[in-house]
Design an enzyme around this catalytic site. Sequence first.
Site, PDB file in Angstrom:
ATOM      1  N   GLY A  46       1.218  -2.642   1.290  1.00 20.36           N
ATOM      2  CA  GLY A  46       1.024  -4.010   1.742  1.00 20.36           C
ATOM      3  C   GLY A  46      -0.139  -4.216   2.681  1.00 20.36           C
ATOM      4  CD  GLU A 112       8.062   0.321  -3.445  1.00 15.91           C
ATOM      5  OE1 GLU A 112       6.974   0.064  -4.038  1.00 15.91           O
ATOM      6  OE2 GLU A 112       8.471  -0.352  -2.490  1.00 15.91           O
TER       7      GLU A 112
END
Length: 195
Positions: A46, A112
Site C-alpha cells: 500500500g 498474501e
Amino acid sequence: MISSVFNFMKQSKTVQLNNKLFLDLLSSSSSAKPKVLHDVFINHRGSDTKRTIATLLYDNLKSRNLRPFLDCKNMKPGDKLFDHINSAILTSRVAVTVFSPNYCDSYFCLHELALIMESRKRVIPIFCDIKPSQLDVMIERVTCSDDEIQRFRWALQEAKDIVGLTFDSYKGNLSEVVTIASDVIVERLVELEAS
C-alpha cells in the site's frame, strides 16, 4: 496507529487459527473449490502503490465489468483483516502481484503471496521500480517464525519464475502499464473460462 493494530492482529491466536483453517481448506479435497467471488485479487504494498498502480488497475478492471478485489476498496471498518483477505484470495480466479521496493518488508504482502502461490492461482506479476532479482524476504525473524520465512522465500521464488510486466516510474507511462495489465488479466480469465 494502524501498524499497531496490524502487529496485534499478527500475534493474535485467533488470526493464526483462522490462517490455519484457510490452509487446511486449501489442502482438503480439490473437488470442493470455493465459489468464485472475485475475478482478480490485487496484491500490493500500500505505501508504494495504493495511490497509483493498484487503484488505477482496480478502476480499470471495474470499468471492464470485472470483479477485482483491492483491500482499500472492498473492505469495511469492522472486517476481520486476515479472514477477509484470505477469503478473497481463495475465491478469486487470478491474482496480480505488484512488486515494489518495500513489498518484501511487509508481512501481509508476503503472507498474501504465499497463500496465492499455495492455492495455485494464475499469477500476473508487475515489477514496479524493482527487478525480480532484487526480491528477498526483508522482514525480521522477530516478526515471524523460520517456517514462515521459508514459506515466504518459496513463494517469492515461485513468483520470480513467472513472466511479468515491468514498470519504471521515472520513464514509464502508468496509464499504459495499467491498460496492458488489464488486457493480460482479461486474456487469462478467458483462458480459464475455456479450460
